[in-house]
Design an enzyme around this catalytic site. Structure first.
Site: not given
Ligand code: NDP
Length: 292
Positions: A120, A97, A54
């Protein structure tokens, strides 16, 4: 029949080029560099690899990324870090994460991220907006899947979409996104008739065989075999597993690709699209936070 490949790797490269142009224009207009803060708690090697991918993608498109590695022995340090990042005007997106270590209260941590920085799309406010059909940030994996279907002109309106797996990060938002009246890619990429399956679903093969489009996010290698498909179906495989040094998905690819009309490979299907959508969401966060 041999299925056509849904090439997420190639599309993700194109999305990256588009995001890079938009990032450059945004920087020119505002003097602000979109910035993503990634929080990597605990010591999962797989999570470390995902975060590295990422960050590398951010770098390719001109988004700055910062890595934070709290030890993950409790929630407190992570919550304090999130408070700091929420208050930092130079940070536009915050990524936690997953999975988090067992000692960390996942819901508390995800709820702590400022909804405008929640790239997200996991914060309850953003989940609520998605459920109401007015998404702010669509979770990256479902967003990437719809973008991939749209690239191949595989309209979902009126189709029976079966989603296997009901996680908060893939299955549920996928079902929500596809069952709305409209969506970010237009009404042809919404308006599906959606069935959401899980481990208590009876006769799963009967259900999957009725799918025009099958999205599999079960987290079980080989969970879907050729005999579970309708001939010509579109098969999207979200699963990622490392088995004997090879990456494989939730679908028995060799068998399924003989019967499906389209299939996403692992690797090179959904994974790169997930990262590409994170870049789009981070740019969008910078735009939303700096709207005049
Ligand atoms: P979770 O492990 O959180 O959830 C799995 C879901 O699948 C659960 O709802 C479970 O049901 C259901 N399920 C499991 N086995 C079966 C089965 N045999 N039949 C029917 N339903 C089943 O999954 P995630 O959504 O987090 O991840 C799924 C997979 O996707 C993983 O392999 C993950 O690594 C991968 N992934 C890939 C991404 C990418 O970018 N390519 C991004 C995110 C995840 P129940 O609720 O009843 O337990």
């Amino acid at each position: 029949m041999t299925a056509k490949i849904l090439d997420g790797k190639r599309l993700a490269k194109r999305v990256e080029r588009e995001v890079a142009d938009r990032v450059a224009a945004f920087r020119k207009a505002t003097g602000i560099q979109p910035t993503l803060a990634a929080i990597l708690a605990g010591d999962s090697p797989a999570s470390a690899v995902y975060v590295r991918h990422k960050q590398a993608a951010c770098e390719r498109v001109g988004i700055a990324s910062r890595l934070y590695q709290p030890d993950g022995r409790s929630s407190l340090e992570i919550l304090q870090l999130i408070d700091q990042l929420n208050a930092d005007p130079a940070v536009h997106g915050i990524l936690v994460q997953l999975p988090l270590p067992d000692a960390v209260a996942k819901e508390q941590v995800l709820d702590a991220v400022h909804p405008l920085k929640d790239v997200d799309g996991f914060h309850p406010e953003n989940v609520g907006l998605l459920a109401q059909g007015r998404p702010r940030y669509v979770p990256c994996t479902p967003a990437g899947i719809v973008r991939l279907l749209a690239e191949y002109g595989l309209e979902v309106a009126g189709q029976h979409v079966v989603v296997v797996g009901r996680s908060d990060i893939v299955g549920k938002p996928m079902a929500l996104l596809l069952s709305q009246r409209d969506g970010p890619w237009g009404p042809q990429y919404a308006n599906a008739t959606v069935t959401l399956c899980h481990t208590r679903t009876r006769n799963l093969p009967d259900v999957t065989r009725s799918a025009d489009i099958l999205v599999v996010a079960a987290g079980q290698p080989g969970a879907i075999t050729r005999d579970m498909l309708k001939p010509g179906a579109v098969v999207v495989d979200v699963g990622i597993h490392r088995v004997s040094g090879r990456l494989i998905g939730d679908v028995d690819y060799d068998g399924a690709s003989l019967l499906a009309g389209y299939i996403s490979p692992v690797p090179g299907g959904v994974g790169p699209m997930t990262v590409a959508m994170l870049l789009e969401n981070t740019l969008r966060a910078a735009e939303l936070l700096n709207r005049r």
